[in-house]
Scaffold this active site. Sequence first.
Site, PDB file in Angstrom:
ATOM      1  CG  ASP A 306      -2.188   0.857   0.943  1.00 62.05           C
ATOM      2  OD1 ASP A 306      -2.109   1.748   0.083  1.00 62.05           O
ATOM      3  OD2 ASP A 306      -3.222   0.665   1.607  1.00 62.05           O
ATOM      4  CD1 TRP A 307       0.818   7.107   0.542  1.00 61.48           C
ATOM      5  CD2 TRP A 307       0.045   6.744  -1.527  1.00 61.48           C
ATOM      6  NE1 TRP A 307       0.971   8.267  -0.173  1.00 61.48           N
ATOM      7  CE2 TRP A 307       0.497   8.066  -1.452  1.00 61.48           C
ATOM      8  CE3 TRP A 307      -0.484   6.287  -2.744  1.00 61.48           C
ATOM      9  CZ2 TRP A 307       0.443   8.949  -2.522  1.00 61.48           C
ATOM     10  CZ3 TRP A 307      -0.534   7.164  -3.809  1.00 61.48           C
ATOM     11  CH2 TRP A 307      -0.073   8.478  -3.692  1.00 61.48           C
TER      12      TRP A 307
END
Length: 750
Positions: A306-307
Amino acid sequence: MKNRSLLFLLALLHLSVTLQSQYNRDISIDSLLKMMNTEEKVGQMSQVDLGVVAVGDICNLKNPQALDIDKLKLAIAKYKVGSILNVGCGSGTIAMDNWRQIIDAIQNTNNQFSRLKIPVLYGIDAIHGANYTMGATLFPQEIGQAATWNPQLVEQANAISAYETRASAIPWNFSPVLDLGRQPLWSRFFETYGEDVFLAKTMAKSAVNGLQGSNTDNPYKVSACMKHFLGYSFPLSGKDRTPAWISDRELREYFVPTFQQAINAGAKTVMINSGDINGTPVHANYDILTGLLRHELGFTGVAVTDWEDIYKLVSVHHVATDKKEAVKMAIMAGIDMSMTPNDFQFNELLLELVNEGGVPLSRIDEAVTRILKLKKDLGLFNQPFYPLSMYPKFGSLEFSDVSYKAACESVTLLKNKDGLLPLENKEEKIFVCGPAANSLNLLNGAWTHTWQGVDATYNTKNKKTILESLISNYSKKGVSYSLGASLDSLGDMNVIISEAKSSDKIIICLGEKPCTEIPGNIDELELSDAQKQLVLALATLKKPIILVCCFNRPRIIHDIVEKVDAILYGYLPGDEGGRAIADCIVGKVNPSGRLPFTYPMASNAIVHYDHKASEDQDIDFSQNAYRPEFDFGFGLSYTQFQYSSFKFSDTILNNTDSIVLNFSITNSGSKNGMEVAQLYYKDMVASITPSVKKLTNFQKIALNPGETKELRFIMHKEDFSFIDKNLKRITEPGAIEIQLSNQKKVIYVR
Ligand code: BGC
């Protein structure tokens, strides 16, 4: 002049893509891998945000968005980036033509400036439709889709989402969210299919089928990305990206099945949980990312972070001293692609690690092979995207009709005192108020045109709010409106009361600020005081009140439930939600949604319907402690349904057998309607404390007044299985109580 030269450059590049894409079309993944140097391999494993290669600041792009060819060349020629995502930190929506130009230019630049011309894979969050493409069809958020209890409809919605994403030249969708919604405080609760394992895994399968279809290289399909593996939705504090404490058994019992189902349905990619479980950040957890995901569940696709989550192993989780150690940890745990997303440090650090022997080339080859296979499966080597003329249905009426149907089937009637609804007398005067009455954004929630969904600039034209839709059902004079209260501040109640006084009925539409992830964190589930006060003040008029709730998560409404006569729960119904809710109010539509979660009565009374018997113990030692505001699976109708003719084919269930339960449902009321038959069971005695009740099957059917339909549920031994203390799925012999409507019967597993 500038524009002209850009066009010329694009034309030249276009010629090159046509020639070059032929070049790699038939190369096998093995041969391609052999041709790649380490830098190229590492590049394939990196993913940057559009902000890194576009004009403007990373999270604040020029509008309309445009590529900065120098930045793009740096990403492609120097860092050999394999994937790009998003719209500049989710800061704005992009017109379809603009998307196509952007993707075209990326592929062309790649063909010109990369040695092997491996197509760049673009990924996007098309969470409830292609929400970053202007004019796309926006559906109810996942929680509303689950409330339809209609898996075919969910598959259809996802197929449209795939079509419109692919029309935007994007082949990879970071959806569906398969985290189980068992922590209602969590800011992403609305992105889940609710709290129940069976309902959520049924919808997981529909979503993957709708997005991916069964063929590879299909111009109308995208790759799904199941997220966020694993346990992301169950932080103890309820705050996003904070620790979860979940045992291995509970992980497998509650949080794994949706992912297992999606893997079985062929989901090609997975995104990882940004938080930590039991003290280990999931991005650094080999046992979860490789042991469980690969060896136990059999996943063979691409695992993307994820980010910025690799760097966060240093800055947030403090398990790595520096970014290089973090990169090593994550890659060795099983990450294939890093959503970096704002710079190229990942590429430099991973290259160093490989050159120094800190990360073996075999791990890199494994990850790159998966990424290349994904690109091949998506047909990107043949044709990175297809002509616009192939997508005539983008934003069409046909598609918005499906969204309308999904919104209608999600709306859940929670209260209807003395049959107040539907309001069929159009001569009456209605007074409409509340923050969600005249807002499209509050019907759509986050992931709508922007990440947080609060900016109305890009709202789809001609979509109606609840108020506007009510007005089109009544004469303009018949409807009066006043805001009454914003989300958190109360208007002048004297004015509101005098405005409402002359009306026959009052409709109050409550809502919640669109938000997700950390910006959506809250400290309590309680509804804002302003919204409660609005209801309490209007209740003094003693007129019939219809409450409409469009919340991100079940906000506590206990103090106002008794003050109103009818409650319609709308979830976040999307662009057609205004129309759907108004049509339910006036009776054009009979609501058929059922709650996909247990609606708590108090902020701290978070007990799920499938709780353990010990959770039933009240302070007076009776067995009545489970008192939700509304039960899981609950939802009323404007008609009535009668169950009859129950017939079990047997009461003994052996290894290979099944038991068939035949029964009938009759619509005994006077309106068309849809019923959801819900089959529950209770394991009477088990080695792991059994739930008091668990959903094991369901079917939604439509019935005309007076009509009867015969239905059947087929039960197998696995339907009553659970994860034992050795982490094995087993079904123990013994008595099982089957529950359908108000019927109960005990069967025996041998
Ligand atoms: C979210 C993901 C999303 C990603 C890319 C993250 O902040 O947690 O769900 O897919 O951003 O936009």
